[in-house]
Write a protein that holds these residues in place. Structure first.
Motif, short mmCIF file in Angstrom:
data_model
loop_
_atom_site.label_atom_id
_atom_site.label_comp_id
_atom_site.label_asym_id
_atom_site.label_seq_id
_atom_site.Cartn_x
_atom_site.Cartn_y
_atom_site.Cartn_z
N LEU A 309 -20.74 18.43 37.49
CA LEU A 309 -20.72 19.89 37.58
C LEU A 309 -20.41 20.53 36.22
N MET A 310 -19.47 19.94 35.49
CA MET A 310 -19.16 20.46 34.16
C MET A 310 -20.36 20.34 33.24
N ARG A 311 -21.01 19.19 33.27
CA ARG A 311 -22.16 18.99 32.39
C ARG A 311 -23.26 20.00 32.68
N GLN A 312 -23.57 20.23 33.97
CA GLN A 312 -24.61 21.18 34.29
C GLN A 312 -24.20 22.60 33.92
N SER A 313 -22.94 22.94 34.08
CA SER A 313 -22.44 24.26 33.69
C SER A 313 -22.59 24.47 32.19
N LEU A 346 -16.24 20.18 24.86
CA LEU A 346 -15.17 19.20 24.74
C LEU A 346 -14.67 18.76 26.10
N GLU A 347 -14.46 19.74 26.98
CA GLU A 347 -13.96 19.43 28.32
C GLU A 347 -14.95 18.55 29.07
N SER A 348 -16.23 18.89 28.94
CA SER A 348 -17.27 18.13 29.62
C SER A 348 -17.35 16.70 29.09
N GLU A 349 -17.36 16.54 27.78
CA GLU A 349 -17.46 15.20 27.23
C GLU A 349 -16.25 14.36 27.57
N ALA A 350 -15.07 14.95 27.53
CA ALA A 350 -13.86 14.19 27.86
C ALA A 350 -13.90 13.70 29.30
N ALA A 351 -14.42 14.53 30.21
CA ALA A 351 -14.53 14.12 31.61
C ALA A 351 -15.53 12.98 31.77
N THR A 352 -16.66 13.08 31.09
CA THR A 352 -17.69 12.05 31.19
C THR A 352 -17.21 10.71 30.63
N VAL A 353 -16.60 10.75 29.47
CA VAL A 353 -16.12 9.52 28.83
C VAL A 353 -15.06 8.84 29.69
N LEU A 354 -14.16 9.64 30.27
CA LEU A 354 -13.12 9.07 31.13
C LEU A 354 -13.71 8.49 32.41
N GLY A 355 -14.62 9.22 33.05
CA GLY A 355 -15.23 8.73 34.28
C GLY A 355 -15.97 7.42 34.09
N LEU A 356 -16.74 7.31 33.00
CA LEU A 356 -17.48 6.06 32.76
C LEU A 356 -16.55 4.91 32.37
N LEU A 498 -9.59 7.84 24.28
CA LEU A 498 -10.98 7.42 24.41
C LEU A 498 -11.88 8.15 23.42
N LEU A 499 -11.65 9.45 23.25
CA LEU A 499 -12.48 10.22 22.31
C LEU A 499 -12.22 9.80 20.87
N PRO A 505 -16.30 12.28 15.07
CA PRO A 505 -15.03 12.82 14.55
C PRO A 505 -14.81 14.29 14.88
N GLU A 506 -15.90 15.09 14.86
CA GLU A 506 -15.71 16.51 15.14
C GLU A 506 -15.25 16.76 16.58
N VAL A 507 -15.71 15.93 17.50
CA VAL A 507 -15.30 16.07 18.90
C VAL A 507 -13.85 15.62 19.07
N ALA A 508 -13.53 14.44 18.56
CA ALA A 508 -12.17 13.91 18.70
C ALA A 508 -11.15 14.82 18.02
N ASP A 509 -11.49 15.30 16.84
CA ASP A 509 -10.55 16.16 16.10
C ASP A 509 -10.27 17.45 16.85
N ALA A 510 -11.33 18.10 17.34
CA ALA A 510 -11.14 19.37 18.05
C ALA A 510 -10.36 19.15 19.35
N PHE A 511 -10.63 18.05 20.04
CA PHE A 511 -9.90 17.77 21.29
C PHE A 511 -8.42 17.54 21.00
N CYS A 512 -8.12 16.69 20.04
CA CYS A 512 -6.73 16.38 19.76
C CYS A 512 -5.97 17.59 19.21
N ALA A 513 -6.64 18.40 18.38
CA ALA A 513 -5.99 19.59 17.84
C ALA A 513 -5.62 20.57 18.95
N SER A 514 -6.51 20.74 19.90
CA SER A 514 -6.30 21.73 20.95
C SER A 514 -5.50 21.18 22.12
#
Length: 544
Positions: A309-313, A346-356, A498-499, A505-514
């Motif tokens: 649902l997040m990915r499609q949104s 970021l939220e979508s990718e984090a959910a996907t990576v964790l689920g897989l 996981l990220l 790096p741009e995804v992991a950095d933004a996730f960890c910063a926020s």
């Protein structure tokens, strides 16, 4: 000359005619990571074919039609005979039939089957999420049935079949079966030990009759159901077929279908048992233990479903803003909109990576991975499913008024979003389940800490978050009141680790910063501004 009033300009085209799988880089990379090289090519080929079908205009129309034409209950035939049948729009059968043929009810019989199935579920349920319910329960019933080898030998081949047959007849006479579940009752809800449905033994061979009422019975058109009932030896698990072996209907009285917020293409019912034939699964008095593996598997599917649902949104939000201009240029290029879209991505990718990653733990099936799942599944289910509603709501806002109308598809996503947080135990149930694992199964915490520890030293914000989590866990007195806080931190630390290991790096950095470093506001679109946000958005853009 009269001015034209019907020239349509500055509207993004429909998001159709694309490959849902290959356009999702977070998903394709996760599959590549967790699938052995020897299986990679056929799995990618199969998923890409599924992705193209999911993204086609025809399949998208099936999703709209199934949602707009919900199932109907027929309790009696024209002569007054009780039939208790649920009928569906043809689009529902098209969607569910294609899902079964793609193997989305089977993860148990092939190597890396859980990763392949999880990825397929993320792809296919972006067409319409209602079908995820029967797909999930049919898949998840297998480990419960395996507690009885005879039952498993009879039912498992039909549950894992790639042949869909929507007619109601004896299960053995069909090439494939679907299975539902009936656990909750009016007086107890999640507290299933308060169930009052009674089971009376007919013989010593495991045959019983049930009497009682189930407040929620999912997918009542299924061929059979796993239900909980009170036997003389205590709460037990039973298999209830809709049609008996001789072709006669079992007593399965559908009282009404639920009028739900979302998930409208799928039927959820209240049912009564009145001398209903059932077969004991497992041992008397061990019903919760028998069905718990089914519950765990469906909880992981709640994470997977929310990731879809997040990915499609996010895909719809980026697609719309990429095709819509405002204030002198494409919306997607405006710094503030880019911040919102990057935050959602970021939220979508984090959910996907964790689920897989959790699906891969099922495939590995080692003591270490099973221990990790015991703690990580309730934590992921708690956090990811809660984030889904926020993501869907913010993504809808990216479309403005266009997103508020049904034709955009966004209202359907928003209505569907809260379901996975409620199904198979709401937030408090997940948090308390994680606490039980912490208290009773020290190997679960050890496995969790080893998993997040693999990223230690790669990001100082992640390191601080792990240290803070350990401080929280050091004091278990009064922890129930802090359970949501603790489980949220566990999920975020696991996603961050996981990220950091696997994402750009741009995804992991933004996730960890926020999410871990506190450089974030209280709404999406409050990331620290960096030029790298453009890459985060482009990574998540669907390619039509």
């Amino acid at each position: 000359m009269a001015a034209s009033t019907h020239t349509v300009t500055n509207q993004a085209p429909p998001l159709v005619g694309y490959d849902v799988y290959t356009s999702d880089r977070a998903l394709t990379e996760a599959v590549e990571r967790h699938i052995p090289p020897s299986l990679a090519e056929p799995v990618h080929t199969e998923l890409a074919q599924l992705g193209r079908t999911a993204g086609s205009a025809e399949t998208q129309d099936w999703g709209f039609s199934a949602n707009e034409n919900p199932p109907r209950l027929h309790t009696h035939d024209r002569y007054g005979n009780r039939v208790d049948e649920v009928t569906f729009h043809p689009a529902w059968h098209q969607l569910l039939g294609h899902a079964v043929s793609a193997g989305l009810t089977d993860a148990w019989s092939t190597p890396s089957g859980h990763v392949r199935r999880a990825a397929g579920l993320i792809v296919w349920t972006q067409t319409e999420s209602g079908q995820a319910c029967p797909l999930s329960m049919t898949h998840a019933a297998v480990p419960a049935l395996r507690t009885d080898p005879a039952l498993a030998a009879e039912w498992e081949p039909r549950l894992t079949s790639r042949v869909y047959d929507g007619e109601l007849r004896a299960p053995a006479d069909k090439p494939g079966n679907l299975l539902g579940m009936g656990m909750t009752e009016k007086q107890g809800g999640s507290d299933v030990r308060t169930n009052t449905t009674a089971a009376t033994a007919l013989d010593a061979a495991g045959e019983y009759v049930l009497t009682g009422h189930k407040w929620f019975c999912s997918a009542p058109m299924s061929d059979g159901f796993l239900v909980l009932a009170q036997a003389p030896g205590g709460l037990s698990c039973f298999l209830v077929p809709r049609v008996l072996a001789d072709g006669t209907r079992n007593v399965f009285l559908i009282q009404r279908l639920k009028d739900k917020l979302g998930n409208r293409s799928n039927a959820s019912a209240e049912v009564e048992f009145d001398g209903t034939w059932a077969r004991l699964v497992g041992e008397e008095g061990r019903g919760v233990r028998t069905i718990i593996e089914m519950v765990a598997a469906t909880r992981l599917d709640c994470v997977i479903g929310s990731a879809a649902l997040m990915r499609q949104s996010v895909a719809r939000a980026i697609h719309h803003t990429g095709g819509r201009s405002a204030f002198g240029g494409p919306l997607v290029d405006k710094p503030l909109m880019r911040n919102v879209l990057a935050d959602l991505a970021l939220e979508s990718e984090a959910a996907t990576v964790l689920g897989l990653r959790l699906a891969a733990a099922y495939d590995a099936d080692t003591d270490e991975e099973r221990a990790l799942l015991r703690l990580a599944v309730p934590a992921a289910k708690y956090w990811v499913t809660k984030r889904c509603t926020a993501v869907a709501g913010e993504a809808l806002e990216c479309l403005g008024g266009n997103g508020y109308v049904e034709e955009s598809g966004m209202p359907r996503l928003l209505r569907e979003a809260p379901l996975n947080s409620i199904w198979e135990g709401s937030g408090n149930v997940q948090a308390l389940d994680a606490l039980r694992a912490l208290r009773r199964e020290p190997e679960a915490l050890n496995a969790f800490l080893r998993e997040v520890g693999r990223a230690r030293g790669a990001d100082h914000r992640l390191d601080r978050a792990i240290k803070g989590l350990l401080t929280e866990l050091a004091d278990l007195d009064g922890i129930e009141a802090r359970a949501r806080r603790v489980v949220e931190r566990m999920a975020l630390v696991l996603q961050g680790s996981l990220l950091v290991r696997w994402a750009p790096p741009e995804v992991a950095d933004a996730f960890c910063a926020s999410r871990l470093g506190g450089d974030w506001g209280s709404a999406f679109g409050t990331l620290p501004h960096t030029p790298a946000l453009r890459e985060v958005v482009e990574r998540a853009r669907p390619h039509v």
